[in-house]
Design a protein around this motif. Structure first.
Motif, PDB file in Angstrom:
ATOM      1  N   THR A 339      15.605  35.565   8.475  1.00 56.02           N
ATOM      2  CA  THR A 339      16.372  34.433   7.940  1.00 56.02           C
ATOM      3  C   THR A 339      17.867  34.708   8.077  1.00 56.02           C
ATOM      4  O   THR A 339      18.368  35.767   7.670  1.00 56.02           O
ATOM      5  CB  THR A 339      16.021  34.197   6.464  1.00 56.02           C
ATOM      6  N   GLY A 340      18.572  33.738   8.654  1.00 55.34           N
ATOM      7  CA  GLY A 340      20.010  33.890   8.855  1.00 55.34           C
ATOM      8  C   GLY A 340      20.819  33.321   7.699  1.00 55.34           C
ATOM      9  O   GLY A 340      20.278  32.837   6.691  1.00 55.34           O
ATOM     10  N   GLU A 341      22.123  33.338   7.861  1.00 59.21           N
ATOM     11  CA  GLU A 341      23.022  32.845   6.823  1.00 59.21           C
ATOM     12  C   GLU A 341      23.132  31.323   6.876  1.00 59.21           C
ATOM     13  O   GLU A 341      22.985  30.709   7.929  1.00 59.21           O
ATOM     14  CB  GLU A 341      24.412  33.452   7.009  1.00 59.21           C
ATOM     15  N   GLU A 342      23.403  30.755   5.679  1.00 61.23           N
ATOM     16  CA  GLU A 342      23.698  29.322   5.609  1.00 61.23           C
ATOM     17  C   GLU A 342      25.126  29.094   6.075  1.00 61.23           C
ATOM     18  O   GLU A 342      26.061  29.693   5.560  1.00 61.23           O
ATOM     19  CB  GLU A 342      23.552  28.807   4.169  1.00 61.23           C
ATOM     20  N   THR A 343      25.290  28.259   7.083  1.00 67.01           N
ATOM     21  CA  THR A 343      26.617  27.919   7.579  1.00 67.01           C
ATOM     22  C   THR A 343      26.733  26.404   7.654  1.00 67.01           C
ATOM     23  O   THR A 343      25.740  25.677   7.513  1.00 67.01           O
ATOM     24  CB  THR A 343      26.844  28.516   8.983  1.00 67.01           C
ATOM     25  N   GLU A 344      27.911  25.942   7.886  1.00 64.89           N
ATOM     26  CA  GLU A 344      28.092  24.499   8.041  1.00 64.89           C
ATOM     27  C   GLU A 344      27.285  23.982   9.228  1.00 64.89           C
ATOM     28  O   GLU A 344      26.689  22.900   9.183  1.00 64.89           O
ATOM     29  CB  GLU A 344      29.577  24.170   8.238  1.00 64.89           C
ATOM     30  N   ALA A 345      27.241  24.782  10.281  1.00 66.86           N
ATOM     31  CA  ALA A 345      26.477  24.374  11.465  1.00 66.86           C
ATOM     32  C   ALA A 345      24.979  24.320  11.164  1.00 66.86           C
ATOM     33  O   ALA A 345      24.279  23.383  11.583  1.00 66.86           O
ATOM     34  CB  ALA A 345      26.736  25.347  12.616  1.00 66.86           C
ATOM     35  N   SER A 346      24.451  25.316  10.415  1.00 66.32           N
ATOM     36  CA  SER A 346      23.013  25.310  10.098  1.00 66.32           C
ATOM     37  C   SER A 346      22.668  24.164   9.151  1.00 66.32           C
ATOM     38  O   SER A 346      21.593  23.564   9.260  1.00 66.32           O
ATOM     39  CB  SER A 346      22.599  26.654   9.499  1.00 66.32           C
ATOM     40  N   LYS A 347      23.570  23.868   8.222  1.00 64.41           N
ATOM     41  CA  LYS A 347      23.336  22.740   7.314  1.00 64.41           C
ATOM     42  C   LYS A 347      23.293  21.425   8.095  1.00 64.41           C
ATOM     43  O   LYS A 347      22.459  20.560   7.821  1.00 64.41           O
ATOM     44  CB  LYS A 347      24.429  22.682   6.252  1.00 64.41           C
ATOM     45  N   ALA A 348      24.194  21.294   9.052  1.00 67.79           N
ATOM     46  CA  ALA A 348      24.219  20.069   9.862  1.00 67.79           C
ATOM     47  C   ALA A 348      22.934  19.945  10.683  1.00 67.79           C
ATOM     48  O   ALA A 348      22.350  18.856  10.788  1.00 67.79           O
ATOM     49  CB  ALA A 348      25.442  20.074  10.774  1.00 67.79           C
ATOM     50  N   ARG A 349      22.497  21.073  11.264  1.00 69.42           N
ATOM     51  CA  ARG A 349      21.254  21.050  12.040  1.00 69.42           C
ATOM     52  C   ARG A 349      20.060  20.695  11.141  1.00 69.42           C
ATOM     53  O   ARG A 349      19.172  19.936  11.546  1.00 69.42           O
ATOM     54  CB  ARG A 349      21.018  22.408  12.717  1.00 69.42           C
ATOM     55  N   THR A 350      20.055  21.254   9.938  1.00 69.98           N
ATOM     56  CA  THR A 350      18.960  20.984   8.997  1.00 69.98           C
ATOM     57  C   THR A 350      18.895  19.507   8.648  1.00 69.98           C
ATOM     58  O   THR A 350      17.826  18.875   8.713  1.00 69.98           O
ATOM     59  CB  THR A 350      19.137  21.819   7.716  1.00 69.98           C
ATOM     60  N   ASP A 351      20.040  18.934   8.279  1.00 66.83           N
ATOM     61  CA  ASP A 351      20.075  17.518   7.893  1.00 66.83           C
ATOM     62  C   ASP A 351      19.658  16.632   9.064  1.00 66.83           C
ATOM     63  O   ASP A 351      18.892  15.665   8.894  1.00 66.83           O
ATOM     64  CB  ASP A 351      21.487  17.134   7.428  1.00 66.83           C
ATOM     65  N   GLU A 352      20.160  16.950  10.245  1.00 65.45           N
ATOM     66  CA  GLU A 352      19.847  16.147  11.436  1.00 65.45           C
ATOM     67  C   GLU A 352      18.354  16.226  11.774  1.00 65.45           C
ATOM     68  O   GLU A 352      17.725  15.221  12.111  1.00 65.45           O
ATOM     69  CB  GLU A 352      20.680  16.644  12.611  1.00 65.45           C
TER      70      GLU A 352
END
Length: 489
Positions: A339-352
């Motif tokens: 499991t990696g870190e939560e980043t703005e990019a990962s949050k955006a990918r998750t929401d999308e």
């Protein structure tokens, strides 16, 4: 759930109405077992398999009756050719078809009645039609009186949309038939020399084709029942005559709430025929392409539309399946990462990703509810497949905890919806063996090389390739659609 189907009788899409809430009573015309099951049969049966699977997925109960017409002119003719009894012919091809249906991944119908097991019921129904004045006996035969029926029910020809002149033109009149009217049809046929027969009030004989389905559908589903299915080529005369018989027997109109018909299948733009060399058995197609590829090929076209089968389209379906397999493998690999870190990019990918999965799922159900539009529904599945494949290429860092939730959602949704359509998900999830993939590619390459040699008239080398492959258990078949290879049985 507002599930709509196109009703052949009314020529419009209608919300599916059933006599019991969330219970479908469905009759599907089955096979006449005189030859091997072919890919046209498979197309129709997959339609009703998917209908049943989808409704059961949505919480319905489906009572699915599908018959065997195990006595028929074609069976008798085949028995004479093979020098065995009609019963032996029927048993041989029923056993073969049941095995093919299992290999195709079809759900077994709830009830599978045989005509020969219902002769007393059929004789009783024919006698009832005579007693009611809807049928007449003539020299050992019994015919249905279409004019008498239509004078009371006023709907003969409604299902097929044909005028009386068109019905007469389409009626088959054998030289030895003694009908009052060309559109009248046989309920009971007097036995000819050396034919199977049963004793009846009109002499030795056997049932006509149409009365069989009326008797069995009414016996197991009652009147009226919810849905009657079959291929488009059964609309006239078979289903038209079924309606007349069943309504005359019961006085119930309409006898079936919804008539559902699957479109015709052609091969190379022509109707399948052994004389044209384009007859493809289901067994051969399964060996060449597998059940998932055939299902994908069939469901990629709307069930009411014509479907032209070709080896190229089947290979295209196999290629599309590989995209699904790769997508599932990609998702499993990413879920197995640390499991990696939560980043703005990962949050955006998750929401999308969550938005794409939810929207694709909603649209999948809307397509299925709109006249079982599997072609459109598959498009939304491949939209999710595309997202998984893109992520596998563009995203290198390990997924965050929230991103894993979205990936797991995508994986579960994909496998669930593929299962709803009847795909063997376990087979799709299984990793492809490298040797299998390479073997298939090498065989296709050898076939292509042989074709080039034949084109250049280097027949000795072309024949050598064919001979050596035959020794290895690989048979080459030259057809109008190209050269095919298959493993020897």
């Amino acid at each position: 759930m507002n599930f709509r189907l196109y009703n052949t009788r009314t020529r419009q899409k209608e919300t599916l109405q059933t006599r019991e809430p969330n219970v479908l009573h469905m009759y599907v015309c089955g096979l006449t077992p005189y030859d091997s099951m072919h890919i046209g049969h498979a197309r129709a049966f997959i339609v009703y398999d998917v209908l049943r699977r989808y409704l059961e997925h949505r919480g319905w109960r489906v009572i699915h009756v599908q018959n065997w017409t195990d006595i028929d002119d074609k069976i008798i003719q085949r028995a004479n050719e093979l020098g065995i009894s009609a019963k032996e012919v029927a048993e041989k091809f029923i056993a073969e078809a049941e095995e093919d249906c299992r290999d195709l991944g079809l759900l077994r119908p709830t009830i599978m009645p045989r005509v020969t097991e219902h002769i007393p019921d059929i004789i009783k129904a024919v006698q009832t039609l005579i007693d009611k004045g809807y049928a007449y006996a003539r020299g050992g035969d019994v015919y249905f009186d279409v004019s008498r029926y239509d004078s009371e029910f006023h709907d003969y020809g409604l299902l097929s949309g044909q005028t009386r002149d068109e019905l007469i033109a389409g009626a088959r009149v054998a030289p030895d038939e003694d009908k009052d009217d060309p559109v009248d049809f046989a309920l009971w046929k007097a036995a000819k020399m050396n034919e199977p027969f049963w004793e009846s009030p009109w002499g030795r004989g056997r049932p006509g084709w149409h009365i069989e389905c009326s008797v069995m559908s009414l016996k197991y589903l009652g009147a009226p029942f919810d849905l009657h299915g079959g291929a488009t080529d059964l609309v006239f005369p078979h289903h038209e005559n079924e309606i007349a018989q069943s309504q005359a027997l019961t006085g119930v109109k309409p006898i079936v709430t919804c008539w559902m018909h699957a479109g015709v299948l052609t091969v190379g733009g022509e109707k399948m025929s052994k004389s044209l060399g384009n007859f493809v058995t289901l067994r051969d197609a399964l060996k060449r392409h597998g059940k998932n590829a055939l299902r994908l090929l069939y469901l990629s076209t709307h069930y009411r539309s014509p479907l032209d089968y070709s080896e190229e389209r089947a290979e295209g379906a196999k290629a599309a399946l590989k995209r699904i397999k790769t997508a599932l493998e990609t998702l499993k690999q990413r879920l197995a990462m640390p499991t990696g870190e939560e980043t703005e990019a990962s949050k955006a990918r998750t929401d999308e990703l969550i938005q794409l999965v939810d929207e694709s799922t909603r649209l999948f159900y809307e397509a299925m509810d709109d006249d079982l539009n599997t072609a459109e529904a598959l498009g939304y599945i491949f939209r999710m497949v595309g997202a998984a494949l893109t992520m596998g290429v563009t995203v290198k860092e390990p997924p965050s905890a929230s991103e894993k939730v979205a990936l797991r959602l995508l994986y579960e949704r994909l496998t669930n919806l593929l299962g709803v359509l009847g795909f063997d998900v376990a087979e799709l999830e299984a990793p492809e063996r490298l040797e299998d993939a390479l073997s298939e590619q090498l065989l296709n390459l050898l076939v292509e090389v042989r074709g080039q040699l034949r084109h250049r008239r280097i027949f000795d080398l072309a024949d050598l390739i064919r001979s050596k492959l035959s020794e290895l258990g690989i048979l080459l078949e030259d057809t109008p659609q190209g050269t095919r290879w298959r493993r020897a049985d």
